[in-house]
Design a protein around this motif. Structure first.
Motif, PDB file in Angstrom:
ATOM      1  N   PRO A 124       0.808  -1.295   0.117  1.00 32.41           N
ATOM      2  CA  PRO A 124      -0.031   0.061  -0.061  1.00 32.41           C
ATOM      3  C   PRO A 124       0.844   1.439   0.001  1.00 32.41           C
ATOM      4  CG  PRO A 124       0.283  -0.867   2.129  1.00 32.41           C
ATOM      5  CD  PRO A 124       0.672  -1.766   1.247  1.00 32.41           C
ATOM      6  N   SER A 125       0.336   2.150  -0.070  1.00 37.83           N
ATOM      7  CA  SER A 125       0.885   3.805  -0.144  1.00 37.83           C
ATOM      8  C   SER A 125       0.800   4.368   1.047  1.00 37.83           C
ATOM      9  CB  SER A 125       0.357   4.560  -1.369  1.00 37.83           C
ATOM     10  OG  SER A 125      -0.994   4.820  -1.117  1.00 37.83           O
ATOM     11  N   ASP A 126       1.859   5.199   1.466  1.00 33.79           N
ATOM     12  CA  ASP A 126       1.928   5.944   2.687  1.00 33.79           C
ATOM     13  C   ASP A 126       0.548   6.647   3.042  1.00 33.79           C
ATOM     14  OD1 ASP A 126       3.328   6.275   5.207  1.00 33.79           O
ATOM     15  OD2 ASP A 126       3.355   8.531   4.387  1.00 33.79           O
ATOM     16  N   GLY A 127      -0.189   6.260   4.141  1.00 30.94           N
ATOM     17  CA  GLY A 127      -1.229   7.067   4.507  1.00 30.94           C
ATOM     18  C   GLY A 127      -2.700   6.517   4.002  1.00 30.94           C
ATOM     19  N   GLN A 128      -2.575   5.328   3.195  1.00 29.70           N
ATOM     20  CA  GLN A 128      -3.645   4.650   2.712  1.00 29.70           C
ATOM     21  C   GLN A 128      -4.568   3.970   3.706  1.00 29.70           C
ATOM     22  OE1 GLN A 128      -2.872   2.008  -0.659  1.00 29.70           O
ATOM     23  NE2 GLN A 128      -4.572   1.159  -0.636  1.00 29.70           N
ATOM     24  N   LEU A 129      -6.022   4.135   3.453  1.00 31.38           N
ATOM     25  CA  LEU A 129      -6.727   3.315   4.169  1.00 31.38           C
ATOM     26  C   LEU A 129      -6.948   1.870   3.761  1.00 31.38           C
ATOM     27  CD1 LEU A 129      -9.108   3.988   6.501  1.00 31.38           C
ATOM     28  CD2 LEU A 129     -10.742   4.211   4.652  1.00 31.38           C
ATOM     29  N   VAL A 130      -6.968   0.991   4.623  1.00 31.03           N
ATOM     30  CA  VAL A 130      -6.626  -0.737   4.218  1.00 31.03           C
ATOM     31  C   VAL A 130      -7.549  -1.357   4.948  1.00 31.03           C
ATOM     32  CG1 VAL A 130      -4.203  -0.151   3.482  1.00 31.03           C
ATOM     33  CG2 VAL A 130      -4.754  -0.979   5.668  1.00 31.03           C
ATOM     34  N   PRO A 131      -8.077  -2.521   4.468  1.00 31.99           N
ATOM     35  CA  PRO A 131      -8.817  -3.512   5.318  1.00 31.99           C
ATOM     36  C   PRO A 131      -7.860  -4.362   6.156  1.00 31.99           C
ATOM     37  CG  PRO A 131      -8.434  -4.225   2.820  1.00 31.99           C
ATOM     38  CD  PRO A 131      -7.991  -2.793   3.071  1.00 31.99           C
ATOM     39  N   ARG A 132      -8.192  -5.249   6.917  1.00 31.98           N
ATOM     40  CA  ARG A 132      -7.500  -6.008   7.694  1.00 31.98           C
ATOM     41  C   ARG A 132      -6.547  -7.174   7.056  1.00 31.98           C
ATOM     42  NH1 ARG A 132      -8.396 -11.305   9.801  1.00 31.98           N
ATOM     43  NH2 ARG A 132      -6.768 -11.813  11.688  1.00 31.98           N
ATOM     44  N   GLN A 133      -6.902  -7.677   5.754  1.00 30.57           N
ATOM     45  CA  GLN A 133      -5.909  -8.426   5.176  1.00 30.57           C
ATOM     46  C   GLN A 133      -5.702  -7.600   3.787  1.00 30.57           C
ATOM     47  OE1 GLN A 133      -7.219 -12.593   5.018  1.00 30.57           O
ATOM     48  NE2 GLN A 133      -8.520 -12.293   6.778  1.00 30.57           N
ATOM     49  N   LEU A 134      -4.550  -7.850   3.331  1.00 29.97           N
ATOM     50  CA  LEU A 134      -4.378  -7.256   2.136  1.00 29.97           C
ATOM     51  C   LEU A 134      -3.069  -7.638   1.533  1.00 29.97           C
ATOM     52  CD1 LEU A 134      -2.632  -3.650   2.403  1.00 29.97           C
ATOM     53  CD2 LEU A 134      -3.485  -4.924   4.315  1.00 29.97           C
ATOM     54  N   ILE A 135      -2.763  -7.373   0.333  1.00 30.79           N
ATOM     55  CA  ILE A 135      -1.533  -7.854  -0.565  1.00 30.79           C
ATOM     56  C   ILE A 135      -0.492  -6.708  -0.614  1.00 30.79           C
ATOM     57  CG2 ILE A 135      -0.679  -9.085  -2.445  1.00 30.79           C
ATOM     58  CD1 ILE A 135      -3.089 -10.713  -2.767  1.00 30.79           C
ATOM     59  N   ALA A 136       0.574  -6.815  -0.156  1.00 38.98           N
ATOM     60  CA  ALA A 136       1.649  -5.832  -0.125  1.00 38.98           C
ATOM     61  C   ALA A 136       2.461  -6.316  -1.538  1.00 38.98           C
ATOM     62  CB  ALA A 136       2.361  -5.541   0.864  1.00 38.98           C
ATOM     63  N   GLU A 181       3.157   4.025   6.475  1.00 42.87           N
ATOM     64  CA  GLU A 181       2.185   4.119   7.697  1.00 42.87           C
ATOM     65  C   GLU A 181       0.829   3.987   7.027  1.00 42.87           C
ATOM     66  OE1 GLU A 181       0.824   7.274  10.969  1.00 42.87           O
ATOM     67  OE2 GLU A 181       2.953   6.851  11.108  1.00 42.87           O
ATOM     68  N   VAL A 182      -0.174   2.994   7.471  1.00 40.36           N
ATOM     69  CA  VAL A 182      -1.489   2.649   7.048  1.00 40.36           C
ATOM     70  C   VAL A 182      -2.382   3.000   8.069  1.00 40.36           C
ATOM     71  CG1 VAL A 182      -0.690   1.439   4.994  1.00 40.36           C
ATOM     72  CG2 VAL A 182      -1.274   0.447   7.159  1.00 40.36           C
ATOM     73  N   ILE A 183      -3.696   3.202   7.694  1.00 43.41           N
ATOM     74  CA  ILE A 183      -4.866   3.413   8.499  1.00 43.41           C
ATOM     75  C   ILE A 183      -5.856   2.159   8.255  1.00 43.41           C
ATOM     76  CG2 ILE A 183      -6.599   4.491   9.576  1.00 43.41           C
ATOM     77  CD1 ILE A 183      -5.055   6.986   8.009  1.00 43.41           C
ATOM     78  N   ARG A 184      -5.841   1.400   9.257  1.00 42.97           N
ATOM     79  CA  ARG A 184      -7.177   0.348   9.199  1.00 42.97           C
ATOM     80  C   ARG A 184      -8.515   0.837   8.978  1.00 42.97           C
ATOM     81  NH1 ARG A 184      -8.287  -4.546  11.769  1.00 42.97           N
ATOM     82  NH2 ARG A 184     -10.409  -4.973  10.944  1.00 42.97           N
ATOM     83  N   GLY A 185      -8.938   0.239   8.177  1.00 43.18           N
ATOM     84  CA  GLY A 185     -10.317   0.893   7.728  1.00 43.18           C
ATOM     85  C   GLY A 185     -11.290  -0.583   7.770  1.00 43.18           C
ATOM     86  N   ILE A 205      -0.306  -9.494   4.121  1.00 39.30           N
ATOM     87  CA  ILE A 205      -0.281  -8.840   5.623  1.00 39.30           C
ATOM     88  C   ILE A 205      -1.754  -8.654   6.075  1.00 39.30           C
ATOM     89  CG2 ILE A 205       2.118  -7.476   4.761  1.00 39.30           C
ATOM     90  CD1 ILE A 205       0.398  -5.160   4.358  1.00 39.30           C
ATOM     91  N   TYR A 206      -1.309  -8.580   7.367  1.00 37.69           N
ATOM     92  CA  TYR A 206      -2.739  -8.589   8.523  1.00 37.69           C
ATOM     93  C   TYR A 206      -2.419  -7.445   9.247  1.00 37.69           C
ATOM     94  CZ  TYR A 206      -3.067 -13.376   6.616  1.00 37.69           C
ATOM     95  OH  TYR A 206      -3.041 -14.352   5.734  1.00 37.69           O
ATOM     96  N   ILE A 207      -3.516  -6.439   9.172  1.00 33.35           N
ATOM     97  CA  ILE A 207      -3.367  -5.363   9.949  1.00 33.35           C
ATOM     98  C   ILE A 207      -4.501  -5.320  11.171  1.00 33.35           C
ATOM     99  CG2 ILE A 207      -3.698  -2.796   9.983  1.00 33.35           C
ATOM    100  CD1 ILE A 207      -1.358  -3.686   8.095  1.00 33.35           C
ATOM    101  N   GLY A 208      -3.925  -5.576  12.355  1.00 30.96           N
ATOM    102  CA  GLY A 208      -5.044  -5.796  13.545  1.00 30.96           C
ATOM    103  C   GLY A 208      -5.654  -7.050  13.537  1.00 30.96           C
ATOM    104  N   SER A 209      -6.712  -7.100  14.213  1.00 34.01           N
ATOM    105  CA  SER A 209      -7.498  -8.227  14.581  1.00 34.01           C
ATOM    106  C   SER A 209      -8.878  -7.896  13.824  1.00 34.01           C
ATOM    107  CB  SER A 209      -7.858  -8.413  15.989  1.00 34.01           C
ATOM    108  OG  SER A 209      -8.387  -7.461  16.398  1.00 34.01           O
ATOM    109  N   GLU A 210      -9.734  -8.980  14.043  1.00 36.79           N
ATOM    110  CA  GLU A 210     -11.013  -8.810  13.525  1.00 36.79           C
ATOM    111  C   GLU A 210     -12.139  -7.797  14.259  1.00 36.79           C
ATOM    112  OE1 GLU A 210     -12.093 -13.211  13.339  1.00 36.79           O
ATOM    113  OE2 GLU A 210     -12.575 -12.953  11.443  1.00 36.79           O
TER     114      GLU A 210
END
Length: 276
Positions: A169-181, A267-271, A221-226
């Motif tokens: 992802p790009s810096d500052g992007q809003l992302v889901p919990r699971q994504l592909i880098a 740096e990303v933000i979990r959405g 990659i996994y961002i945070g939990s469910e």
């Protein structure tokens, strides 16, 4: 042993989870210190005793060779996903290993029971000649391997890794919990991604990402939990090549790892989760 397609029935996964629990309970009853009770939640750290019981079952109880085998021990991250994410389906190799763990196959399934036949011992002079011949052949093979490597291996492969970049992802992007880098790198075969919450002291090692012939890599990659409470969580992502200490998926560190090469911090933000 059952065969699996890419789609596994929820009932099968439910039975898999219950079977693993029951098998681990046997280990717990035998040794409550080494295999303690734990919560089957989304915390990867909880599952280390369960992963240890897999290794105990295959490598100690059944005596399977640790290197030459078709066993794929699930990581603590995979075990956490099996129990905390009802939509997660492990790969076929992981599924087969889990069912072997549950079934408790006897050692004879993996090792031959035929008695070993001791080789005949040649006379001392013949033995010496045989050892000399083996030595000459071995030296010849080493020299031949070196020549072939020198002739066909690209000179660029000896160059140090460089230009490690995270494109997505790009810096500052809003992302889901699971994504592909995704990204790129030169003169490397494997990239390790490490995630940390901005306010956390823990650094989570993600599944390794393989580099293709064009120098491109992709990794989950996994961002945070469910938990919806993690929506809005700010996390940092960095990529590493040739870490000083070996890494494996699910490792929890307390600082960024030392490595030959590392990327800039993204740096990303979990959405919220994207709809299916």
């Amino acid at each position: 042993m059952p065969k699996y397609s890419n789609i596994v029935a929820e009932q099968d996964l439910k039975g898999l989870r219950e079977g693993i629990r029951n098998k681990y309970q046997e280990y717990h009853l035998k040794d409550k210190v080494k295999f303690p009770d734990f919560e089957y939640n989304s915390s990867r750290a909880n599952y280390q005793p369960l992963k240890d019981s897999f290794e105990e079952e295959f490598y100690i109880v059944r005596g399977i060779d640790r290197i030459n085998n078709n066993i794929h021990i699930p990581s603590t991250n995979t075990l956490a996903l099996i129990y905390s994410d009802t939509t997660y389906v492990p790969g076929k190799k992981i599924l087969n290993t889990c069912y072997l763990y549950i079934e408790g196959k006897s050692e004879s399934v993996f090792k031959t029971t035929s008695p070993a036949i001791p080789p005949s011992i040649p006379p001392r002079s013949a033995l010496n000649n045989w050892l000399k011949a083996c030595f000459v052949v071995l030296v010849g093979l080493i020299i031949l391997t070196g020549l072939v490597t020198y002739m066909y291996h690209p000179l660029s492969s000896t160059a140090p890794a460089s230009r490690l970049i995270i494109d997505r992802p790009s810096d500052g992007q809003l992302v889901p919990r699971q994504l592909i880098a995704e990204g790129s790198v030169s003169n490397a075969t494997t990239v390790w991604l490490v995630i940390r919450g901005v306010k956390s002291s823990r650094y989570w090692v993600q599944p390794e990402a393989k580099v293709d012939d064009r120098g491109r890599w992709k990794g989950h990659i996994y961002i945070g939990s469910e938990d919806e409470a993690d929506i809005g969580l700010r996390s940092q992502i960095r990529a590493f090549v040739n870490p000083v200490k070996s890494l494996k998926e699910g490792d929890v560190l307390f600082s960024w790892p030392d490595a030959q090469l590392s990327s800039k911090t993204i740096e990303v933000i979990r959405g919220p989760e994207k709809p299916n």
